[in-house]
Write an enzyme that holds these catalytic residues in place. Structure first.
Site, mmCIF file in Angstrom:
data_model
loop_
_atom_site.group_PDB
_atom_site.id
_atom_site.type_symbol
_atom_site.label_atom_id
_atom_site.label_comp_id
_atom_site.label_asym_id
_atom_site.label_seq_id
_atom_site.Cartn_x
_atom_site.Cartn_y
_atom_site.Cartn_z
ATOM 1 N N ASN A 115 1.047 -1.316 -0.086
ATOM 2 C CA ASN A 115 -0.089 0.107 -0.028
ATOM 3 C C ASN A 115 0.976 1.283 0.084
ATOM 4 O OD1 ASN A 115 -1.835 1.956 0.665
ATOM 5 N ND2 ASN A 115 -2.267 1.376 2.694
ATOM 6 N N LYS A 122 0.164 4.244 -0.340
ATOM 7 C CA LYS A 122 -0.435 5.547 0.208
ATOM 8 C C LYS A 122 -0.078 6.798 -0.709
ATOM 9 C CE LYS A 122 -0.109 3.236 4.685
ATOM 10 N NZ LYS A 122 -0.180 3.409 6.097
ATOM 11 N N HIS A 178 -9.750 1.373 4.345
ATOM 12 C CA HIS A 178 -8.198 1.400 5.110
ATOM 13 C C HIS A 178 -8.496 2.535 6.292
ATOM 14 C CE1 HIS A 178 -3.995 2.674 6.153
ATOM 15 N NE2 HIS A 178 -3.695 1.530 5.734
ATOM 16 N N GLU A 203 -6.837 4.851 7.486
ATOM 17 C CA GLU A 203 -6.773 6.290 7.165
ATOM 18 C C GLU A 203 -7.955 6.853 6.583
ATOM 19 O OE1 GLU A 203 -2.866 5.662 5.167
ATOM 20 O OE2 GLU A 203 -2.022 5.254 7.101
ATOM 21 N N GLU A 216 -5.498 -5.029 10.385
ATOM 22 C CA GLU A 216 -4.442 -3.818 10.583
ATOM 23 C C GLU A 216 -4.866 -2.995 12.024
ATOM 24 O OE1 GLU A 216 -2.327 -2.689 6.924
ATOM 25 O OE2 GLU A 216 -4.084 -1.398 7.268
ATOM 26 N N GLY A 220 2.507 2.424 10.643
ATOM 27 C CA GLY A 220 3.261 3.702 10.589
ATOM 28 C C GLY A 220 4.174 3.916 11.950
ATOM 29 N N SER A 232 3.312 -1.931 10.279
ATOM 30 C CA SER A 232 4.678 -1.944 10.673
ATOM 31 C C SER A 232 5.312 -3.222 10.343
ATOM 32 C CB SER A 232 5.175 -1.421 12.123
ATOM 33 O OG SER A 232 4.735 -0.137 12.475
HETATM 34 P P1 PGA Z 1 2.682 0.496 7.450
HETATM 35 O O1 PGA Z 1 1.461 0.696 6.785
HETATM 36 O O2 PGA Z 1 3.261 -0.714 7.294
HETATM 37 O O3 PGA Z 1 3.579 1.695 7.123
HETATM 38 O O4 PGA Z 1 2.607 0.351 9.200
HETATM 39 C C1 PGA Z 1 0.731 -0.648 6.477
HETATM 40 C C2 PGA Z 1 -0.890 0.098 6.025
HETATM 41 O O5 PGA Z 1 -1.385 1.084 6.410
HETATM 42 O O6 PGA Z 1 -1.444 -0.677 5.303
#
Ligand code: PGA
Length: 254
Positions: A9, A11, A94, A96, A166, A172, A213
């Site tokens: 992903n 983003k 997601h 976010e 997640e 993140g 992460s």
């Molecule tokens: P990250 O993000 O691996 O940077 O923690 C995962 C995600 O949001 O899908």
């Protein structure tokens, strides 16, 4: 049985030319990998260039979002019909998007249905926030997201769905869940409600990723877990080497 699936992903990262560079490097690094389904999810504007750079390879393309209406006066939105020719997968719900763009289980459900109607495979994201985690509400939150996000689907439609667990506090932050912790949520709070809604055999056949992460350093811990079938990778998918390491470690573990 369940083919492992690693999805990147990206983003809101990478210009079109950076995106092309990244997948050119990636295709070279994973050329020998078998038995793992690989997906990259660039921003909308890079989808067609990335798909072209990956044509003839096993690496698949996905979008990061889709709107549920068919077409019309929805400035800035992209429909499932528009994505259908460009990619195979689409990330839906997601955290976010839930946090910054007001997505709810209801809109997730509408988006999942729109995606399926146009032959796209949804990667449906669920997960609890830190407050819910600390209050021991993970199970309740995740089961509800599963039940409301997937309500009204048929068993046949569920075959095209991938779930990504997640935990929001792990995204993140560099603070991943533990393999055992994520495995238990997937087993009890994701496969459990899937089984209630759609039956045990499809609940067992559905692929569930872990996300939050994930790095080359911790992927083995997650892939050693029997209930976890891959990963949704954010930050580490922006570096071809790291993403390739994660894919190779998955091929080795599964
Ligand atoms: P990250 O993000 O691996 O940077 O923690 C995962 C995600 O949001 O899908």
């Amino acid at each position: 049985m369940r083919v492992p699936i690693i999805a990147g992903n990206w983003k809101m990262n990478k210009t079109v030319s950076e995106a092309i560079d990244l997948v050119r490097e990636l295709r070279r690094l994973v050329i020998d990998v078998e038995k793992v389904e690989i997906v990259v999810c660039p921003p909308f504007v890079a989808l067609s260039s990335v798909a072209e750079a990956l044509s003839g390879t096993k690496i698949k393309v996905g979008a990061q979002n889709v709107y549920f209406e068919e077409k019309g006066a929805y400035t800035g939105e992209v429909s499932a019909a528009m994505l259908a020719g460009l990619g195979e997968y689409v990330i839906i719900g997601h955290s976010e998007r839930r946090q910054y763009f007001g997505e709810t289980d209801e809109s997730v459900n509408q988006k999942v249905k729109a995606a399926l109607a146009h032959g796209l495979k949804p990667i449906v994201c669920v997960g609890e926030n830190l407050k819910q985690y600390e209050a021991n509400e993970t199970g309740a939150v995740v089961s509800l997201q599963i039940k409301s996000g997937l309500v009204g689907l048929t068993v046949e439609q569920l075959k095209s769905i991938v779930i990504a667990y997640e935990p929001i506090w792990a995204i993140g932050t560099g603070k991943a869940a533990t393999g055992a912790g994520a495995n238990s949520v997937v087993s009890i709070n994701i496969r459990g409600p899937l089984s209630e809604l759609f039956g045990e055999s499809i609940a067992q056949a559905t692929r569930v990723q872990y996300g939050g992460s994930v790095t080359p350093g911790n992927i083995a811990e997650f892939m050693a877990m029997p209930e976890i079938d891959g990963a949704l990778v954010g930050g580490a998918s922006l570096k071809a080497n790291d993403f390739a390491e994660i894919i190779k470690a998955t091929a080795k573990a599964k």
